[in-house]
Each structure stands twice: as structure tokens, then as C-alpha cells.
Write a protein that holds these residues in place. Structure first.
Motif, PDB file in Angstrom:
ATOM      1  N   LEU A  45       0.840  -1.200   0.000  1.00  0.00           N
ATOM      2  CA  LEU A  45       0.000   0.000   0.000  1.00  0.00           C
ATOM      3  C   LEU A  45       0.873   1.248   0.000  1.00  0.00           C
ATOM      4  CD1 LEU A  45      -1.593  -2.324   1.706  1.00  0.00           C
ATOM      5  CD2 LEU A  45      -3.097  -0.458   2.289  1.00  0.00           C
ATOM      6  N   SER A  46       0.555   2.198  -0.872  1.00  0.00           N
ATOM      7  CA  SER A  46       1.248   3.484  -0.894  1.00  0.00           C
ATOM      8  C   SER A  46       0.269   4.537  -1.395  1.00  0.00           C
ATOM      9  CB  SER A  46       2.465   3.428  -1.811  1.00  0.00           C
ATOM     10  OG  SER A  46       3.119   4.675  -1.842  1.00  0.00           O
ATOM     11  N   PRO A  47      -0.167   5.469  -0.517  1.00  0.00           N
ATOM     12  CA  PRO A  47       0.322   5.677   0.847  1.00  0.00           C
ATOM     13  C   PRO A  47      -0.175   4.618   1.835  1.00  0.00           C
ATOM     14  CG  PRO A  47      -1.429   7.226   0.337  1.00  0.00           C
ATOM     15  CD  PRO A  47      -1.142   6.485  -0.926  1.00  0.00           C
ATOM     16  N   ALA A  48       0.446   4.624   2.992  1.00  0.00           N
ATOM     17  CA  ALA A  48       0.138   3.651   4.039  1.00  0.00           C
ATOM     18  C   ALA A  48      -1.329   3.709   4.442  1.00  0.00           C
ATOM     19  CB  ALA A  48       1.025   3.908   5.256  1.00  0.00           C
ATOM     20  N   PHE A  49      -1.878   2.541   4.734  1.00  0.00           N
ATOM     21  CA  PHE A  49      -3.251   2.380   5.220  1.00  0.00           C
ATOM     22  C   PHE A  49      -4.317   2.855   4.227  1.00  0.00           C
ATOM     23  CE2 PHE A  49      -1.000   2.377   9.384  1.00  0.00           C
ATOM     24  CZ  PHE A  49      -1.430   1.136   9.836  1.00  0.00           C
ATOM     25  N   ASP A  50      -3.953   3.059   2.961  1.00  0.00           N
ATOM     26  CA  ASP A  50      -4.922   3.425   1.930  1.00  0.00           C
ATOM     27  C   ASP A  50      -5.234   2.170   1.113  1.00  0.00           C
ATOM     28  OD1 ASP A  50      -6.344   4.298  -0.293  1.00  0.00           O
ATOM     29  OD2 ASP A  50      -5.193   6.146  -0.486  1.00  0.00           O
ATOM     30  N   VAL A  51      -6.361   1.527   1.419  1.00  0.00           N
ATOM     31  CA  VAL A  51      -6.683   0.235   0.816  1.00  0.00           C
ATOM     32  C   VAL A  51      -6.896   0.339  -0.689  1.00  0.00           C
ATOM     33  CG1 VAL A  51      -9.196   0.249   1.125  1.00  0.00           C
ATOM     34  CG2 VAL A  51      -7.943  -1.892   1.310  1.00  0.00           C
TER      35      VAL A  51
END
Length: 177
Positions: A100-106
Motif C-alpha cells: 500500500l502506498s500511501p500507508a493504510f490506503d486500501v
């Protein structure tokens, strides 16, 4: 202590996105909630405007299809910084890793071409969890039992191996609470 738990009369409907939710995760600061399920085989992201408060939840319009890897996703987790997501399901009895990039963006999740079969241990895996440094992963199956695996490279599911450690749950473990 689960024996002291009481229902807060607070809920968040996910039925517009997922009619068979199976797994749930929350990001590190409690501002995002994630659901995976089998109808459709996907993961969805929700925003919690007040951290950890479901009554402030709303669909973030972020989703990822998981059907190319797993048709029956039952559980999902993230690594400690949210740059990797892991799902397990009963279609293939395998743990899959996504980047995932950005973090925590499903919505940015892409399959990392990393997986670990648990089919020799976990019958119909339903959930998973890491230890604090990502060198151990635990998978629960409908056996009912919890199985322990070591990751020689932290949070890299492709380096996983079964530790020959199992914790069997009582046949009516759902009634133990």
C-alpha cells in the motif's frame, strides 16, 4: 477482560459495500476501519472522524478487489506502518501480502506476489494476527485451533514457515466467552 464487556448500542452499517463481512481491522490511530468479505471478495475502508468511535464512521469510497488471489477472504491485518496488508481466506487456505502506498490506503493495495499456504495446518482459516515485531504470524482455523508461523524476514509472508506449534481450542470455543 471480555467478561466485563457490554454493548454500547453503537454500530456502523457496511451492507452497501459488503453483504458478507468476515474480517475487520483498524489503523494505528483509530481513524480508519477496514472490512473484508466474500460478497464481493474485497476490502473496504471507512473513516472514523472520532478515533475508535463507530458512530462517527462513514465509507471512505476506497476499496480493493481481492478475487484474483482469494475468493473467500475471511481476515485481514496490516504491518506496523500500514505499508503492507495481509488477507487469509478459505478459498485457497493461503495468506497473501499486498503493498500500500500511501500507508493504510486500501485503494492503493497491489498484490506483492508474496504468499504462504496454511492448508496443511488450518482448516478453513478465518483470521490472523502478528506479534509486535512481525516475526511471528498466528492463523486461526475452524479446526478449531491457532497455528504459529515464523517469518525469517519481519512482515515478509513469503519467508514464513510453520513452527509446529498449535493451540487447540475447545470444540465449543465460541461459547467460552
Amino acid at each position: 477482560d471480555l467478561s466485563t464487556a457490554s454493548y454500547d448500542s453503537v454500530s456502523l452499517s457496511v451492507s452497501s459495500q459488503q453483504t458478507n463481512p468476515r474480517g475487520i481491522a483498524i489503523n494505528n490511530d483509530g481513524t480508519a476501519l477496514y472490512i473484508c468479505g466474500t460478497a464481493p471478495a474485497s476490502a473496504h475502508q471507512y473513516t472514523l472522524s472520532t478515533p475508535y468511535d463507530l458512530s462517527t464512521g462513514s465509507y471512505a469510497s476506497k476499496t480493493v478487489s481481492l478475487s484474483s488471489q482469494e475468493s473467500y477472504p475471511n481476515g485481514l491485518i496490516f504491518n506496523n506502518d500500514g505499508t503492507s496488508m495481509y488477507i487469509v481466506g478459505s478459498g485457497s487456505d493461503t495468506v497473501y501480502q499486498y503493498t500500500l502506498s500511501p500507508a493504510f490506503d486500501v485503494s492503493t493495495a497491489s498484490y506483492a506476489s508474496k504468499s504462504m499456504s496454511v492448508s496443511s495446518q488450518a482448516s478453513t482459516p478465518t483470521g490472523l494476527s502478528f506479534n509486535s515485531d512481525g516475526t511471528k504470524i498466528f492463523v486461526i482455523g475452524e479446526n478449531p485451533a491457532i497455528f504459529q508461523y515464523s517469518l525469517s524476514s519481519a512482515y515478509d509472508i513469503s519467508t514464513g514457515s510453520y513452527d509446529s506449534v498449535t493451540h487447540a481450542l475447545s470444540p465449543n470455543y465460541g461459547n467460552d466467552i
